[in-house]
Enzyme design. Structure first.
Site, PDB file in Angstrom:
ATOM      1  CD1 TRP A  73     -11.190  17.494  16.730  1.00 16.07           C
ATOM      2  CD2 TRP A  73      -9.702  17.792  15.090  1.00 16.07           C
ATOM      3  NE1 TRP A  73      -9.954  17.184  17.221  1.00 16.07           N
ATOM      4  CE2 TRP A  73      -9.021  17.353  16.255  1.00 16.07           C
ATOM      5  CE3 TRP A  73      -8.971  18.044  13.941  1.00 16.07           C
ATOM      6  CZ2 TRP A  73      -7.647  17.157  16.283  1.00 16.07           C
ATOM      7  CZ3 TRP A  73      -7.592  17.852  13.973  1.00 16.07           C
ATOM      8  CH2 TRP A  73      -6.948  17.417  15.133  1.00 16.07           C
TER       9      TRP A  73
ATOM     10  CD  GLU B 276      -2.744  -1.026   5.537  1.00 16.83           C
ATOM     11  OE1 GLU B 276      -3.789  -0.939   4.870  1.00 16.83           O
ATOM     12  OE2 GLU B 276      -1.901  -0.114   5.591  1.00 16.83           O
TER      13      GLU B 276
ATOM     14  CB  THR C  56      -0.972  -0.028   1.199  1.00 13.00           C
ATOM     15  OG1 THR C  56      -1.602   1.238   1.315  1.00 13.00           O
ATOM     16  CG2 THR C  56      -0.281  -0.356   2.511  1.00 13.00           C
TER      17      THR C  56
ATOM     18  CE  LYS D 103      -7.634  20.434  17.538  1.00 16.82           C
ATOM     19  NZ  LYS D 103      -6.859  19.635  18.459  1.00 16.82           N
TER      20      LYS D 103
HETATM   21  P1  AMP Z   1      -6.257   1.205   0.406  1.00 17.63           P
HETATM   22  O1  AMP Z   1      -5.465   0.418   1.361  1.00 17.63           O
HETATM   23  O2  AMP Z   1      -5.453   1.766  -0.719  1.00 17.63           O
HETATM   24  O3  AMP Z   1      -7.467   0.457  -0.075  1.00 17.63           O
HETATM   25  O4  AMP Z   1      -6.783   2.513   1.156  1.00 17.63           O
HETATM   26  C1  AMP Z   1      -7.478   2.404   2.368  1.00 17.63           C
HETATM   27  C2  AMP Z   1      -7.997   3.769   2.749  1.00 17.63           C
HETATM   28  O5  AMP Z   1      -8.950   4.233   1.799  1.00 17.63           O
HETATM   29  C3  AMP Z   1      -8.733   3.789   4.066  1.00 17.63           C
HETATM   30  O6  AMP Z   1      -7.866   3.856   5.171  1.00 17.63           O
HETATM   31  C4  AMP Z   1      -9.603   5.023   3.924  1.00 17.63           C
HETATM   32  O7  AMP Z   1      -8.888   6.197   4.243  1.00 17.63           O
HETATM   33  C5  AMP Z   1      -9.919   5.039   2.449  1.00 17.63           C
HETATM   34  N1  AMP Z   1     -11.254   4.458   2.225  1.00 17.63           N
HETATM   35  C6  AMP Z   1     -11.568   3.193   1.926  1.00 17.63           C
HETATM   36  N2  AMP Z   1     -12.896   3.047   1.759  1.00 17.63           N
HETATM   37  C7  AMP Z   1     -13.440   4.263   1.975  1.00 17.63           C
HETATM   38  C8  AMP Z   1     -14.770   4.778   1.951  1.00 17.63           C
HETATM   39  N3  AMP Z   1     -15.830   4.020   1.638  1.00 17.63           N
HETATM   40  N4  AMP Z   1     -14.944   6.100   2.245  1.00 17.63           N
HETATM   41  C9  AMP Z   1     -13.901   6.889   2.553  1.00 17.63           C
HETATM   42  N5  AMP Z   1     -12.622   6.465   2.563  1.00 17.63           N
HETATM   43  C10 AMP Z   1     -12.393   5.178   2.289  1.00 17.63           C
END
Ligand code: AMP
Length: 543
Positions: free
Chosen positions: A444, A331, A185, A439
């Site tokens: 927030w 993860e 990632t 902030k």
């Molecule tokens: P990845 O590991 O590249 O799939 O990214 C994971 C991250 O994507 C998460 O920690 C979130 O910050 C963001 N994410 C995943 N699903 C959503 C969602 N439905 N809405 C907002 N953010 C999301």
């Protein structure tokens, strides 16, 4: 006292065996050209996976060796998924959209020995090859006729390689806790980090996500994964579809081509699909613009980034498709929560029902979540209080690949980097990422709430809100927006749009119009880039 049940391991091999026995004739269709579809079945694919497993043994691959793929969503990638994992190697799906230095880091950090590469990505490897000292060779995913020219050393043709091998292969007995797959990632700080999945985690994730109150999947479904197979296993679809016997429809290299997605849905009767908001937006624009419909498509999962409320409405009202939000992470083997209505939904008033779409839902079986504040204190599940979100479970990593080497480094809870509230029923709602929060004067402000509001304006195509330094308030929100082609809106009109829709203190201080937003390799808006460019926007505006 031990039980007397048979101790058969939960491995990807068990998924393959099940699919071969009970769903062997189910089809796998791949778009191989703009109007060309390749057809095969699970059994034919597994036969080719056995040939490939023999080829990997002939190449001298050792157990646990990392086999990288730079490939699209197609039938060959599917075969490698099974030959690599069931053969006792580690499937390492690499995201070709990453920047070159990140790719170099990932290949070397993972210790990749063989790379299975789609012809589209040969130029990328040509540039990288001198920086990949551990790689022993490259297998190009094509037939001998279509082999492209390349500067790579030790290049093999996939179809030739497997054609000369037997389709009989005894899959090894594997420990369900052994590593089967690796995915990096890119994160927002430092080098990319690897999530190393076990067979057990992949199987449990596939089972849990396929339950009816998660995304539900059955032998009657026809599934099209538009999330790339190089991004957390296309959210598990290549394991989940064979597990239940669903027909698979792969878009090949055409993941971002709405007219081809539409053609696939229509021709193959796709009724379920998964993609990020950008793709669903592209498809909705294309369908609405051309007066087209997708009658077979009943459910679509959206996740990976915040999805504007307007998109849920467009799908439901204009297209008759239930767009369902999920949240997940690399993860977490991908899916962490899915937002399907529970028994309480029917009793909600219209306004609450409208707001329901924007929730991220309840955790899948096995995943626990909690929120805590900056001092580490656990926060209440009242649907209002927001805090740092942590997760744990058999589908959650306990540490990154290559980081630390003992149980002492294992985390009891994984800190997601997301900020969320949890309601009394356990539904989470992601309100931000820790580093994207604004902030202002000690309060927030959620950037996601403001982005949703901006995206609900009819003239806005894409929007991101970032914190800009401010003399008095320390930080204030600034909206960076892309206007839809052919439409127009002024700064003042947009600011007025927020008034009455969000708390007064949250209304952005300024709007910056841009041609397009910067995106990361996984398609998310790069707030890091935007902050770099506009962090001092309010100060420079004053002077
Ligand atoms: P990845 O590991 O590249 O799939 O990214 C994971 C991250 O994507 C998460 O920690 C979130 O910050 C963001 N994410 C995943 N699903 C959503 C969602 N439905 N809405 C907002 N953010 C999301």
């Amino acid at each position: 006292m031990h039980s007397l049940m048979m101790d058969l391991p939960l491995t990807v091999t068990s998924v393959m065996t099940h699919a071969a026995l009970y769903h062997g004739d189910r089809e796998i269709v791949t778009a191989t050209g703009t109007d060309e579809f390749h057809r095969t079945t699970y059994n034919q694919s597994f036969r080719r996976a056995r040939r490939l497993a023999n080829a990997l043994a002939s190449l001298g691959c050792a157990a646990g060796e990392r086999l990288a793929t730079l490939a699209w969503n197609d039938h060959r990638h599917f075969e490698i998924y099974y030959a690599a994992t069931c053969g006792g190697y580690v499937l390492h799906t690499v995201n070709p959209r990453l920047f070159e230095p990140q790719l170099e880091y990932i290949f070397n950090h993972a210790g990749v020995r063989w790379v299975f590469v789609d012809p589209d990505f040969i130029p990328l490897l040509d540039k990288l090859k001198d920086r990949l000292p551990l790689v022993r060779g490259y297998v190009v995913l094509t037939s001998s006729r279509a082999m492209p020219a390349s500067a790579l050393d030790n290049v093999l043709c996939y179809e030739e390689l497997i054609a000369r091998e037997s389709d009989v292969f005894d899959w090894p007995d594997l420990d369900e806790r052994s590593a089967c797959s690796l995915c990096y990632t890119s994160g927002t700080t430092g080098n990319p980090k690897g999530a190393l999945y076990s067979h057990r985690s992949i199987v449990l994730h596939a089972l849990a996500v396929s339950m009816p109150d998660a995304t539900g999947l059955s032998a009657n479904d026809i599934v099209m994964p538009v999330v790339p197979m190089f991004h957390v296993h296309a959210w598990g679809i290549p394991f989940r579809a064979p597990m239940v016997g669903a027909k698979l429809v792969f878009p090949g290299r055409y993941l971002g081509r709405p007219e081809i997605l539409h053609a696939l849905i229509s021709a193959e009767g796709v009724n379920f699909s998964v993609a990020v908001p950008t793709i669903w937006q592209l498809l909705a624009d294309h369908l609405e613009h051309n007066g087209l419909k997708v009658p077979s498509l009943k459910r679509a999962i959206v996740g990976g980034a915040a999805c504007p409320q307007s998109l849920f409405r467009r799908f439901r009202d204009n297209l008759g498709v239930e767009l369902i939000q999920g949240w997940g992470m690399t993860e977490l083997c991908s899916v962490g929560t899915v937002n399907v209505p529970g028994p309480a939904f029917a009793g909600l008033d219209e306004e609450a029902k409208e707001g329901f779409d924007l929730k991220h839902g309840r955790p899948i079986f096995g995943v626990q979540v909690r929120i805590y504040d900056d001092t580490g204190k656990s926060l209440p599940w009242d649907g209002k209080t927001t805090g740092h979100l942590q997760a744990r479970g058999p589908t959650v990593i306990r540490r990154y690949f290559g980081e630390g080497d003992g149980a002492a480094e294992d985390a009891q809870w994984f800190t997601t980097g997301d900020v969320a509230s949890i309601d009394p029923d356990g539904n989470i709602r992601i309100t931000d990422r820790s580093k994207d929060l604004i902030k202002s004067g000690g309060e927030w402000i959620s950037s996601i709430e403001l982005e949703n509001c901006a995206m609900s304006h009819p003239a806005i195509l894409e929007a991101a809100v970032i914190a800009a330094a401010h003399e008095k308030w320390n930080e204030r929100p600034v909206l960076v927006a892309v206007v839809k082609p052919g439409l127009s809106v002024t700064r003042e009109e947009l600011i007025a749009w927020f008034q009455g829709r969000v708390a007064r203190m949250c209304v952005p201080d300024d709007v910056i119009f841009v041609e397009q937003l910067p995106h990361t390799a996984t398609g998310k808006v790069s707030k890091l880039d935007l902050r770099r460019r506009y962090a001092n926007h309010l100060q420079s505006r004053k002077s």
